[in-house]
Motif scaffolding. Structure first.
Motif, PDB file in Angstrom:
ATOM      1  N   UNK A   1       0.837  -1.191   0.000  1.00 55.34           N
ATOM      2  CA  UNK A   1       0.000   0.000   0.000  1.00 55.34           C
ATOM      3  C   UNK A   1       0.879   1.251   0.000  1.00 55.34           C
ATOM      4  N   UNK A   2       0.295   2.369  -0.380  1.00 56.18           N
ATOM      5  CA  UNK A   2       1.047   3.620  -0.369  1.00 56.18           C
ATOM      6  C   UNK A   2       1.501   3.975   1.038  1.00 56.18           C
ATOM      7  N   UNK A   3       0.652   3.735   2.033  1.00 54.56           N
ATOM      8  CA  UNK A   3       1.050   4.041   3.414  1.00 54.56           C
ATOM      9  C   UNK A   3       2.211   3.165   3.859  1.00 54.56           C
ATOM     10  N   UNK A   4       2.192   1.891   3.481  1.00 51.61           N
ATOM     11  CA  UNK A   4       3.303   1.007   3.839  1.00 51.61           C
ATOM     12  C   UNK A   4       4.574   1.398   3.093  1.00 51.61           C
ATOM     13  N   UNK A   5       4.428   1.847   1.843  1.00 50.94           N
ATOM     14  CA  UNK A   5       5.593   2.316   1.099  1.00 50.94           C
ATOM     15  C   UNK A   5       6.205   3.540   1.764  1.00 50.94           C
TER      16      UNK A   5
END
Length: 301
Positions: free
Chosen positions: A235-239
């Motif tokens: 996910x973008x947040x995890x990235x």
């Protein structure tokens, strides 16, 4: 082989030309710009110029079409321009190849935009194609024309559908390349724009792994369609969290409404490329981001 690379001065093109040259192949770069400082043979003018160069087409062992003048946002803003530069100009090249008798073509499509929203994850090559963007529609249209030419025996195309590419040498700020863009924002202490709530999932593949699959497909003279991804979704947040951890720098977020052309989740099934070529991606996302920290500006392969 003598490999002619349309779009060879772009991000993936530069990396692929370096990888192919290291493997002993002769390279000719075809690009839109007349200003090129590389050491390969160079033809300015893009695919239109190549279509008008029958002698080069006749003597090429393989034409690699890596060029695109748009991204999803710009293609949606100007779909007529997108069709003109990416579909019509490609058809001119395909017709020129048909007349030259040289049918070997490797086309770099899209492993995200082609499939649309997706009905299952991971997505295999036989998954329905229902693009959400003008960019994806044009990519799919090129694939359909390639299938038409293949049925007549005029062309013998290989289609690679990469997921989200990243790596050293990618533009610091662009509207493609979330990994590189977020990395540079972190390093420079600038804010990141997030479209949606940050849960959009993408499959990030290092450029060196893309180039390795392209080279294997080229050397083994295969045809068909092959996904090229890591097989893992992030996910973008995890990235963002991963980049913050590796760089040691926080990234401020500007949250914006979701965009209609962004599928919620794209993760590619790469079993076909693994079984056909023995190809497996080697660079994990964490390793790839660390490579950016060590060497952000040079080619990755």
């Amino acid at each position: 082989m003598h490999i002619v690379i349309v779009g060879g001065n772009g991000f993936i093109g530069r990396n692929f030309s370096a990888r192919a040259e290291r493997a002993g192949h002769r390279i000719t770069i075809v690009g839109r710009s007349v200003d090129y400082a590389g050491h390969h043979d160079y033809l300015p003018g893009g695919q239109v110029a190549l279509a008008a160069s029958p002698s080069l087409l006749v003597h090429a062992d393989l034409v690699c079409h890596l060029a695109s003048s748009t991204i999803p946002a710009t293609a949606d803003a100007d779909p007529i321009g997108d069709v003109q530069t990416n579909l019509v100009d490609t058809l001119r090249l395909l017709e020129a190849m048909r007349h030259s008798g040289n049918g070997r073509l490797l086309y770099l499509s899209s492993g995200g935009a082609i499939y649309g929203a997706g009905t299952s994850v991971p997505i295999c090559e036989d998954h329905p194609t229902d693009p959400l963007s003008a960019y994806g529609i044009a990519k799919l249209a090129v694939e359909k024309y390639l299938a038409m030419y293949a049925r007549t025996g005029a062309l013998h195309p290989m289609i690679i559908r990469p997921s989200n590419a990243y790596g050293s040498g990618q533009a610091s700020y662009g509207r493609l390349g979330a990994v590189t863009t977020f990395f540079n924002l972190a390093v420079r202490g600038e804010r990141a724009t997030i479209w949606g709530n940050g849960t959009v999932v993408r499959d990030y593949i290092h450029v060196s792994d893309i180039c390795e699959l392209m080279l294997r497909a080229a050397e083994e003279r295969q045809t068909g369609i092959y996904n090229c991804g890591s097989g893992r979704g992030t996910s973008l947040l995890d990235l963002l969290a991963l980049i913050e951890t590796i760089t040691g720098k926080p990234i401020a977020r500007d949250m914006r409404p979701p965009r209609p052309f962004d599928p919620p989740a794209i993760v590619l099934d790469t079993a076909r490329a693994r079984s056909t070529f023995g190809w497996v991606p080697k660079v994990s996302l964490e390793s790839g981001v660390r490579m950016l920290l060590e060497n952000p500006s040079q080619t990755s392969v």
